[in-house]
Design a protein around this motif. Structure first.
Motif, PDB file in Angstrom:
ATOM      1  N   ALA A   1      10.968  -8.191 -20.628  1.00 14.83           N
ATOM      2  CA  ALA A   1      12.286  -7.616 -20.396  1.00 14.83           C
ATOM      3  C   ALA A   1      12.131  -6.102 -20.259  1.00 14.83           C
ATOM      4  CB  ALA A   1      13.230  -7.957 -21.557  1.00 14.83           C
ATOM      5  N   GLY A   2      13.208  -5.472 -19.845  1.00 16.44           N
ATOM      6  CA  GLY A   2      13.252  -4.022 -19.943  1.00 16.44           C
ATOM      7  C   GLY A   2      12.465  -3.264 -18.910  1.00 16.44           C
ATOM      8  N   PHE A   3      12.204  -3.838 -17.733  1.00 17.36           N
ATOM      9  CA  PHE A   3      11.635  -3.067 -16.636  1.00 17.36           C
ATOM     10  C   PHE A   3      12.590  -3.120 -15.457  1.00 17.36           C
ATOM     11  CE2 PHE A   3       9.136  -3.133 -12.634  1.00 17.36           C
ATOM     12  CZ  PHE A   3       8.872  -1.776 -12.600  1.00 17.36           C
ATOM     13  N   GLY A   4      13.050  -1.948 -15.033  1.00 19.26           N
ATOM     14  CA  GLY A   4      13.964  -1.855 -13.904  1.00 19.26           C
ATOM     15  C   GLY A   4      14.149  -0.393 -13.546  1.00 19.26           C
ATOM     16  N   VAL A   5      15.227  -0.079 -12.871  1.00 18.25           N
ATOM     17  CA  VAL A   5      15.463   1.299 -12.443  1.00 18.25           C
ATOM     18  C   VAL A   5      15.949   2.141 -13.626  1.00 18.25           C
ATOM     19  CG1 VAL A   5      16.013   0.590 -10.093  1.00 18.25           C
ATOM     20  CG2 VAL A   5      17.862   0.849 -11.766  1.00 18.25           C
ATOM     21  N   PRO A   6      15.818   3.484 -13.538  1.00 17.17           N
ATOM     22  CA  PRO A   6      16.419   4.350 -14.565  1.00 17.17           C
ATOM     23  C   PRO A   6      17.942   4.192 -14.573  1.00 17.17           C
ATOM     24  CG  PRO A   6      14.825   5.565 -13.236  1.00 17.17           C
ATOM     25  CD  PRO A   6      15.044   4.252 -12.547  1.00 17.17           C
TER      26      PRO A   6
ATOM     27  N   ALA B   1       9.575  -3.645   0.612  1.00 11.77           N
ATOM     28  CA  ALA B   1      10.569  -3.306  -0.401  1.00 11.77           C
ATOM     29  C   ALA B   1      11.469  -2.174   0.066  1.00 11.77           C
ATOM     30  CB  ALA B   1       9.869  -2.929  -1.702  1.00 11.77           C
ATOM     31  N   GLN B   2      10.876  -1.189   0.754  1.00 11.04           N
ATOM     32  CA  GLN B   2      11.689  -0.109   1.310  1.00 11.04           C
ATOM     33  C   GLN B   2      12.741  -0.668   2.260  1.00 11.04           C
ATOM     34  OE1 GLN B   2      11.783   3.121   0.724  1.00 11.04           O
ATOM     35  NE2 GLN B   2       9.870   3.612  -0.348  1.00 11.04           N
ATOM     36  N   GLY B   3      12.329  -1.630   3.072  1.00 15.35           N
ATOM     37  CA  GLY B   3      13.251  -2.210   4.029  1.00 15.35           C
ATOM     38  C   GLY B   3      14.346  -3.046   3.389  1.00 15.35           C
ATOM     39  N   ARG B   4      14.079  -3.582   2.204  1.00 13.39           N
ATOM     40  CA  ARG B   4      15.058  -4.443   1.537  1.00 13.39           C
ATOM     41  C   ARG B   4      16.038  -3.663   0.670  1.00 13.39           C
ATOM     42  NH1 ARG B   4      16.422  -8.954   3.164  1.00 13.39           N
ATOM     43  NH2 ARG B   4      15.782 -10.601   1.751  1.00 13.39           N
ATOM     44  N   ALA B   5      15.719  -2.417   0.353  1.00  9.80           N
ATOM     45  CA  ALA B   5      16.498  -1.666  -0.637  1.00  9.80           C
ATOM     46  C   ALA B   5      17.970  -1.555  -0.243  1.00  9.80           C
ATOM     47  CB  ALA B   5      15.884  -0.286  -0.845  1.00  9.80           C
ATOM     48  N   ALA B   6      18.237  -1.238   1.024  1.00  8.31           N
ATOM     49  CA  ALA B   6      19.631  -1.053   1.445  1.00  8.31           C
ATOM     50  C   ALA B   6      20.430  -2.340   1.264  1.00  8.31           C
ATOM     51  CB  ALA B   6      19.680  -0.583   2.894  1.00  8.31           C
ATOM     52  N   SER B   7      19.816  -3.481   1.601  1.00 13.89           N
ATOM     53  CA  SER B   7      20.505  -4.754   1.448  1.00 13.89           C
ATOM     54  C   SER B   7      20.734  -5.094  -0.022  1.00 13.89           C
ATOM     55  CB  SER B   7      19.705  -5.865   2.139  1.00 13.89           C
ATOM     56  OG  SER B   7      20.358  -7.109   1.997  1.00 13.89           O
ATOM     57  N   VAL B   8      19.741  -4.790  -0.873  1.00 16.26           N
ATOM     58  CA  VAL B   8      19.898  -5.021  -2.310  1.00 16.26           C
ATOM     59  C   VAL B   8      21.072  -4.212  -2.844  1.00 16.26           C
ATOM     60  CG1 VAL B   8      18.843  -4.693  -4.576  1.00 16.26           C
ATOM     61  CG2 VAL B   8      17.478  -5.612  -2.696  1.00 16.26           C
TER      62      VAL B   8
ATOM     63  N   PRO C   1      12.838   0.732  -4.572  1.00 15.59           N
ATOM     64  CA  PRO C   1      11.748   0.104  -3.799  1.00 15.59           C
ATOM     65  C   PRO C   1      10.501  -0.170  -4.638  1.00 15.59           C
ATOM     66  CG  PRO C   1      12.769   1.838  -2.508  1.00 15.59           C
ATOM     67  CD  PRO C   1      13.335   1.946  -3.896  1.00 15.59           C
ATOM     68  N   GLN C   2      10.155   0.744  -5.546  1.00 15.20           N
ATOM     69  CA  GLN C   2       8.993   0.513  -6.398  1.00 15.20           C
ATOM     70  C   GLN C   2       9.217  -0.674  -7.329  1.00 15.20           C
ATOM     71  OE1 GLN C   2       8.567   4.629  -7.982  1.00 15.20           O
ATOM     72  NE2 GLN C   2       6.400   4.342  -7.547  1.00 15.20           N
ATOM     73  N   VAL C   3      10.388  -0.714  -7.944  1.00 12.99           N
ATOM     74  CA  VAL C   3      10.692  -1.808  -8.870  1.00 12.99           C
ATOM     75  C   VAL C   3      10.690  -3.134  -8.123  1.00 12.99           C
ATOM     76  CG1 VAL C   3      12.455  -2.767 -10.407  1.00 12.99           C
ATOM     77  CG2 VAL C   3      11.987  -0.308 -10.430  1.00 12.99           C
ATOM     78  N   TYR C   4      11.291  -3.137  -6.926  1.00 11.59           N
ATOM     79  CA  TYR C   4      11.316  -4.356  -6.105  1.00 11.59           C
ATOM     80  C   TYR C   4       9.897  -4.818  -5.789  1.00 11.59           C
ATOM     81  CZ  TYR C   4      12.978  -7.553  -2.458  1.00 11.59           C
ATOM     82  OH  TYR C   4      13.263  -8.671  -1.719  1.00 11.59           O
ATOM     83  N   ALA C   5       9.057  -3.872  -5.396  1.00 13.88           N
ATOM     84  CA  ALA C   5       7.689  -4.223  -5.031  1.00 13.88           C
ATOM     85  C   ALA C   5       6.924  -4.783  -6.223  1.00 13.88           C
ATOM     86  CB  ALA C   5       6.973  -2.995  -4.469  1.00 13.88           C
ATOM     87  N   VAL C   6       7.172  -4.242  -7.415  1.00  9.83           N
ATOM     88  CA  VAL C   6       6.465  -4.733  -8.608  1.00  9.83           C
ATOM     89  C   VAL C   6       6.833  -6.186  -8.881  1.00  9.83           C
ATOM     90  CG1 VAL C   6       6.283  -4.503 -11.116  1.00  9.83           C
ATOM     91  CG2 VAL C   6       6.146  -2.474  -9.662  1.00  9.83           C
ATOM     92  N   TYR C   7       8.127  -6.480  -8.893  1.00  8.41           N
ATOM     93  CA  TYR C   7       8.541  -7.861  -9.159  1.00  8.41           C
ATOM     94  C   TYR C   7       8.063  -8.804  -8.052  1.00  8.41           C
ATOM     95  CZ  TYR C   7      11.417  -7.011 -13.295  1.00  8.41           C
ATOM     96  OH  TYR C   7      11.845  -6.710 -14.562  1.00  8.41           O
ATOM     97  N   HIS C   8       8.147  -8.348  -6.800  1.00 10.21           N
ATOM     98  CA  HIS C   8       7.718  -9.186  -5.688  1.00 10.21           C
ATOM     99  C   HIS C   8       6.224  -9.493  -5.797  1.00 10.21           C
ATOM    100  CE1 HIS C   8       8.322  -9.976  -1.084  1.00 10.21           C
ATOM    101  NE2 HIS C   8       7.913 -11.041  -1.744  1.00 10.21           N
TER     102      HIS C   8
END
Length: 397
Positions: free
Chosen positions: A358-363, A9-16, A380-387
């Motif tokens: 619904a309602g889970f994402g970044v601040p 997820a850390q690696g994907r954050a920049a592309s997201v 990255p944390q939010v991405y990892a949770v959904y993944h």
């Protein structure tokens, strides 16, 4: 899980973030802008990564969404990630401290309308879909990513077209990417809405003859509605919120010299399992009957129901909430399961028998208001949770 999804997820954050920036820079205000450019960005991105996708049209042939589908190689239920890429309007542009379609990143904030609701989530979900492609043969069921461009109108045309599409697998559950790091919305109040037309004899405002105009009758109805008794929280249903009634619009008359013969108002009732749409309509009809008896008019007051959605609330352990809560715990996040006061697409899905979160994402800040922005440090944390949640559902079969 053997994979280090947090590191991935850390690696994907920049592309997201890069994809989200491109989306924010394509204005897609509901009912104002052409949705083709913003969906074109997503189509090009998905197609370049061999993620199957197609446009969704409503019954009138209008573009209402984009659907990406990844079928697994083994039998099992389908699950859906859903994010809207249309947005609220800008409002007063002069009040913004940056351009509404900025898309810039400043001090770890993604700036611009739609950054929070919900273009960052759309970019994230597209990346998760692309991540799953190489392992699709080993997955059960399938994953659909719905990118709705008819959400902020209240029509939810993308979701409706998705559910009506005979070529699409019906989802066993939907995860909606609204922002907010602390809560996972697992329920919401329903609604019953109606427009009410009130009538009265017209007359000259300066006449010696007193005329009770339609506006005066409407004002009396508003007082009756404001005084109406609604039940409190229903302990038997375990639904944590009470119903609520609001008069949201009142229109009538023109100028100064005429007492109008018609006035229209809108009523919004938020419903619960213990006070449903039938109860809401009965309450409004009772108030209207009282008005017509106390202040008769040449024509009875007319009630025109506009919309009705049921309340919903997922039970403990129900998917896909259980998968998201479990995935959050694995990455060190503690989420509160929350029943929301406002309605959302989850209510529409509940009417179809489909559980949704619904309602889970970044601040975020400025949602639907001035200076909308989304905080990126938690991405990255939010991405990892959904993944993690998606993988757990698609591996369960």
């Amino acid at each position: 899980m053997s994979e280090n999804l947090q590191q991935a997820a850390q690696g994907r954050a920049a592309s997201v973030v890069e994809l989200a920036q491109e989306l924010v820079r394509r204005p897609s205000r509901a009912g104002i802008d052409d949705y083709g450019p913003v969906l074109g960005v997503l189509e090009d991105w998905l197609t370049a990564r061999c993620v199957p996708n197609r446009r969704l049209l409503d019954d009138a042939g209008h573009l209402v969404g984009l659907l990406a589908e990844i079928p697994g190689g083994r039998p099992g239920p389908w699950w859906s990630l859903d994010a809207c890429v249309d947005t609220a309007p800008y409002g007063d542009r002069s009040a913004w401290s940056f351009p509404p379609a900025s898309g810039d990143v400043v001090d770890d904030w993604l700036l611009g309308r739609g950054s929070a609701d919900s273009k960052l989530a759309a970019a994230m979900f597209c990346h998760i879909a692309a991540d799953l492609m190489p392992r699709a043969a080993d997955l059960h069921g399938g994953l659909a990513v719905l990118l709705d461009v008819d959400e902020h109108t209240g029509g939810f045309g993308g979701a409706r077209a998705y559910l009506a599409d005979e070529a699409a697998a019906r989802p066993a559950g939907v995860m909606i990417g609204y922002p907010g790091l602390d809560d996972l919305v697992i329920g919401g109040r329903g609604l019953w809405r109606a427009s009410i037309a009130l009538y009265a004899p017209s007359g000259h405002s300066g006449s010696s003859k007193t005329v009770v105009g339609a506006i005066s009758r409407a004002a009396h109805l508003v007082r009756l509605l404001d005084a109406a008794e609604l039940p409190g929280v229903d302990g038997a249903s375990a639904f944590p919120l009470p119903p609520k009634l609001s008069v949201t619009s009142l229109h009538g008359g023109q100028g100064f010299s005429v007492t109008p013969d018609r006035c229209d108002l809108n009523v919004d009732v938020r419903t619960t399992p213990g006070f449903d749409a039938h109860d809401a309509e009965n309450l409004i009809r009772k108030a209207v009957a009282e008005l017509d008896a106390e202040m008769p008019a040449p024509q009875p007051t007319e009630i025109s129901p506009v919309a009705s959605w049921p309340p919903f609330r997922l039970t403990d352990g129900e998917e896909p909430a259980a998968a998201l809560l479990g995935a959050a715990a694995e990455v060190g996040l503690t989420l509160r399961a929350k029943t929301a006061g406002p309605s959302n697409i989850g209510n529409l899905l509940a009417a179809e028998g489909i559980p949704a979160t619904a309602g889970f994402g970044v601040p975020y800040e400025g949602l639907h208001g001035t200076d909308e922005r989304a905080h990126l440090a938690e991405l990255p944390q939010v991405y990892a949770v959904y993944h993690r949640a998606v993988l757990s559902l698609l591996r369960a079969g």
